[in-house]
Design a protein around this motif. Structure first.
Motif, PDB file in Angstrom:
ATOM      1  N   MET A  72      10.307   2.725  -9.678  1.00 37.53           N
ATOM      2  CA  MET A  72      11.044   3.465  -8.163  1.00 37.53           C
ATOM      3  C   MET A  72      12.451   3.192  -8.567  1.00 37.53           C
ATOM      4  N   ILE A  97      15.703  -3.566  -4.313  1.00 38.36           N
ATOM      5  CA  ILE A  97      16.331  -2.888  -2.834  1.00 38.36           C
ATOM      6  C   ILE A  97      14.526  -1.979  -3.072  1.00 38.36           C
ATOM      7  N   LYS A 130       0.648  -0.958  -0.067  1.00 44.83           N
ATOM      8  CA  LYS A 130      -0.124  -0.021   0.023  1.00 44.83           C
ATOM      9  C   LYS A 130       0.981   1.536  -0.014  1.00 44.83           C
ATOM     10  N   LEU A 131       1.907   1.080   0.809  1.00 43.76           N
ATOM     11  CA  LEU A 131       3.166   2.310   0.545  1.00 43.76           C
ATOM     12  C   LEU A 131       3.323   2.962  -0.558  1.00 43.76           C
ATOM     13  N   ARG A 135      12.707   1.136  -1.442  1.00 43.65           N
ATOM     14  CA  ARG A 135      12.550   2.443  -0.160  1.00 43.65           C
ATOM     15  C   ARG A 135      11.086   3.271  -0.863  1.00 43.65           C
ATOM     16  N   GLN A 169      21.553   7.688  -2.640  1.00 47.98           N
ATOM     17  CA  GLN A 169      20.102   8.356  -1.735  1.00 47.98           C
ATOM     18  C   GLN A 169      22.224   9.886  -2.168  1.00 47.98           C
ATOM     19  N   ASP A 176      15.554   2.189  -7.631  1.00 43.47           N
ATOM     20  CA  ASP A 176      16.060   1.548  -6.694  1.00 43.47           C
ATOM     21  C   ASP A 176      17.557   1.326  -5.919  1.00 43.47           C
ATOM     22  N   GLU A 177      18.321   1.741  -7.779  1.00 38.07           N
ATOM     23  CA  GLU A 177      19.382   1.059  -6.995  1.00 38.07           C
ATOM     24  C   GLU A 177      20.460   2.434  -7.039  1.00 38.07           C
ATOM     25  N   LYS A 178      19.877   3.551  -7.046  1.00 42.69           N
ATOM     26  CA  LYS A 178      20.202   4.577  -6.691  1.00 42.69           C
ATOM     27  C   LYS A 178      21.169   5.311  -5.633  1.00 42.69           C
ATOM     28  N   PRO A 193       7.883   5.967  -0.203  1.00 43.71           N
ATOM     29  CA  PRO A 193       7.719   7.137  -0.077  1.00 43.71           C
ATOM     30  C   PRO A 193       8.056   7.176   0.942  1.00 43.71           C
ATOM     31  N   ALA A 194       8.513   8.612   1.467  1.00 47.17           N
ATOM     32  CA  ALA A 194       8.501   8.848   3.288  1.00 47.17           C
ATOM     33  C   ALA A 194       6.963   9.494   3.591  1.00 47.17           C
ATOM     34  N   GLY A 195       6.654   8.021   4.638  1.00 41.72           N
ATOM     35  CA  GLY A 195       4.743   8.511   4.462  1.00 41.72           C
ATOM     36  C   GLY A 195       4.979   7.224   5.600  1.00 41.72           C
ATOM     37  N   GLU A 196       3.416   7.127   5.679  1.00 40.70           N
ATOM     38  CA  GLU A 196       2.923   6.440   6.539  1.00 40.70           C
ATOM     39  C   GLU A 196       1.599   5.615   5.992  1.00 40.70           C
ATOM     40  N   PRO A 207       1.372   9.164   1.386  1.00 37.18           N
ATOM     41  CA  PRO A 207       1.900   8.280   0.112  1.00 37.18           C
ATOM     42  C   PRO A 207       0.435   7.614   0.041  1.00 37.18           C
ATOM     43  N   CYS A 208      -0.529   7.371  -0.015  1.00 34.38           N
ATOM     44  CA  CYS A 208      -1.424   6.038  -0.037  1.00 34.38           C
ATOM     45  C   CYS A 208      -2.623   6.804  -0.248  1.00 34.38           C
ATOM     46  N   ASN A 224       2.241   1.590  -3.271  1.00 36.25           N
ATOM     47  CA  ASN A 224       1.543   1.757  -4.493  1.00 36.25           C
ATOM     48  C   ASN A 224       1.711   0.832  -5.640  1.00 36.25           C
ATOM     49  N   THR A 256       4.958  12.548   2.844  1.00 33.95           N
ATOM     50  CA  THR A 256       5.158  12.458   1.368  1.00 33.95           C
ATOM     51  C   THR A 256       3.257  11.832   0.809  1.00 33.95           C
TER      52      THR A 256
END
Lengths: 380, 236
Positions: free
Chosen positions: B1, A305, A99-100, A307, B7, B3-5, A309-312, B75-76, A102, B49
């Motif tokens: 997305m 990997i 869900k996070l 990651r 940060q 992913d491998e980039k 997005p920042a959020g919940e 985000p969702c 998407n 976000t």
């Protein structure tokens, strides 16, 4: 009366004969508490005046542990929450991450998840049925229930390679398609299983002793049950129509035609009936899912990997015990920032005081059984 | 997305440590200069976000409380609102009683620790309406040591959830009928879900931060081990 007062004063037995409350320690190593659960029961004779739950003996810090692993590495630990319903826990966690992120899970994977989830629900209810019967004195049900659970465990072993804690789903879909011949074996099981439920019901539902031990015992009203945030069959036994599969559909549950069994009185017997009827509905769902199984991919597009997005995100599913929620917080890195598990057993256990007050001490055991708690999930 | 980039904000990897004997035996090859991070490294505030989502409950809240209730990005596409602590109790009982909201079911209550933010703690209430079938997350921010008004008067089911948040995060819920330990042992010190709490517990922290500056493994003899622990506890 003066004579009695006189007698009381002089009697050396007065100290022991006096009526007074006693406090009884039930557990934590009592077999009827289904794990390390301790209840401090205040009694007047055999009547329960109040009780206090003492939990936390099995607290393993799973939420903390998950913060030190990557999103994928954290998946298997959640199987250890409710260890008789491991597939459902796994679904809750990966669903929250999806869900996070998407990510859209392919339809075929969603259907496979529904089948495995419902099989796990039946397996979990069978363990409950057997042990609940055992607690109240109906010993033979356990042997019947475990026989059918064994068939489900074999199905899991054939498909997932593990019986109890299979780590069933990766983030984004499912790991394996059905092995050769699996669907036929599953269909055979679905054919015989409703007859087996008839057998259990023949042993219990009409049984006079069973009815006397359960009807009118451990009553909780619908209003109290909602206020105490109970969920699952414990809530539906009081007649509240709240099932996450219908209310907040996930994983294509809106495609299937099934009913939600509801109780009326909110006693131990109604909760028992709800779970038994739920098993029949699960069989219905699995049959529909097998018939309408779509073709397609097994996993959505998820990177190596992860990651988010920042959020919940807060994602809930209907686990065997009730509403299982995962509240996950991401800070944009490859590790969870915070994972909180809303475990149904923990919240349902809150209702035990309301249910037991005014009942007999022997009924406390019946009520604990009817809540269907798993201490691994209560303490986390 | 992507992913491998790498940060952009992540610091360069520290150079591998070598013992002095090894360094003498063969001189270390000249290392390439570490790439300078584009953004100055430092704690970045945690922020969600995405976009703000609305539903019937948020609309009713905005109509009643106006500016006090702020929509939070998600985000969702979940409906999330941030409310001030002073108005929390009022807003929670409004959410339960108002006909348009009727949030009669408290699904979950928990907190989270954000050490980099100005307000270090957040408490999140996950509400659901059995009648309207909509859900809402209400959040409130707290400083370290600041207490939060209890929700047990609105939903009695908040009892154990608040006790759990008190145990694991150290958030004090004002007005809670019986705020005592629930998951941890009674004599436990600290709050494990705070970010500064080590995964291995207090013993790990003690071993890491001892006066020798290196791990000390406790001896098998229990009396000696106890002596070392006591010495550390009262010594420094």
């Amino acid at each position: 009366m003066a004579v009695n007062e006189q007698a009381e004063k002089v009697s050396p037995l007065r100290e022991i004969m006096e009526t007074r409350e006693i406090e009884l320690n039930l557990g934590p190593q009592h077999p009827a508490t289904h794990g390390v659960y301790r209840a401090l029961v205040r009694l007047d004779g055999e009547r329960v005046l109040g009780m206090e739950s003492v939990i936390g003996y099995l607290h393993r810090g799973i939420e903390k542990w998950a913060e030190y692993r990557t999103w994928q590495q954290a998946t298997p630990i959640f199987d250890r929450l409710d260890y008789v319903g491991a597939v459902l826990n796994c679904h809750g966690y990966v669903g929250a991450v999806e869900k996070l992120l998407n990510v859209e899970v392919p339809k075929r994977a969603q259907y496979i998840r529904v089948i495995l989830d419902e099989l796990q629900r039946i397996a979990s209810h069978l363990v409950w049925l057997g042990t609940h019967g055992l607690d109240i004195g109906a010993q033979s049900v356990l042997f019947y229930a475990i026989r059918e659970r064994e068939a489900i465990m074999d199905l899991f072993e054939a498909m997932l390679g593990q019986r109890l804690l299979p780590n069933a789903y990766p983030i984004g879909g499912v790991r394996f398609d059905f092995p050769k011949g699996w669907v036929e074996v599953c269909r055979q099981f679905l054919e015989i299983f409703p007859k087996r439920i008839d057998e259990y019901e023949g042993l219990l539902t009409g049984n006079r002793i069973w009815r006397q031990r359960t009807i009118g015992v451990g009553v909780i009203s619908a209003k109290d049950a909602i206020a105490l945030s109970l969920s699952g069959p414990t809530l539906r036994g009081s007649g509240v129509n709240f099932d996450v599969r219908k209310a907040i559909p996930y994983s294509s549950y809106e495609d299937f035609d099934f009913e939600i069994p509801l109780g009326q009185n909110g006693d131990v017997f109604d909760r028992y009936l709800c779970r038994v009827r739920e098993m029949r509905q699960s069989v219905r769902i699995i049959k529909q899912a097998l018939d309408g199984m779509p073709e397609g991919e097994l996993r959505g597009k998820v990177g190596k990997i992860i990651r988010p997005p920042a959020g919940e995100a807060y994602y809930t599913i209907e686990a065997a015990k009730g509403q299982l929620g995962f509240y996950i917080v991401s800070d944009g890195s490859d590790k969870p920032f915070r994972v909180h598990v809303k475990s149904p057993s923990f919240v349902n256990l809150q209702g035990i005081e309301t249910m037991c007050k005014g009942n007999l001490i022997a009924d406390v055991v019946a009520v604990i059984g009817s809540l269907d708690i798993v201490l691994g999930e209560v303490d986390r | 997305m992507s992913d491998e980039k790498e940060q952009p904000g992540s610091p360069a990897a520290p150079p591998a440590e070598q013992s002095p004997a090894e360094a003498q035996a063969k001189p270390a090859p000249p290392k390439p200069p570490a790439p300078k991070p584009a953004v100055p490294a430092g704690p970045k505030k945690w922020e969600s976000t995405g976009e703000v989502a609305e539903n019937g409950a948020t609309a009713a809240l905005k109509a009643k409380f106006g500016e006090a209730v702020a929509g939070v990005k998600s985000p969702c596409k979940e409906a999330v609102v941030m409310v001030p602590k002073a108005k929390l109790a009022e807003i929670l009982s409004f959410l339960r009683d108002d006909a348009a909201c009727s949030m009669d079911y408290l699904s979950d209550l928990t907190g989270a620790h954000f050490p980099v933010n100005d307000k270090k703690f957040e408490v999140a209430y996950h509400l659901y309406s059995l009648a309207h079938k909509h859900s809402l997350r209400v959040k409130v921010q707290l400083d370290d040591g600041e207490s939060c008004p209890t929700a047990t008067a609105v939903w009695p089911g908040a009892d154990w959830m608040e006790r759990e948040a008190h145990d694991l995060l150290g958030i004090v819920f004002e007005g809670h009928p019986d705020l005592k330990v629930i998951l941890l042992p009674e004599e436990f010190e600290g709050h494990p879900l705070r970010k500064e709490f080590p995964l291995g517990g207090k013993q790990e922290e003690m071993i890491r931060s001892n006066k020798y500056g290196k791990p000390v493994y406790l001896p098998e003899d229990i009396e000696e081990a106890r002596k070392i622990i006591e010495e550390h506890r009262h010594g420094s």
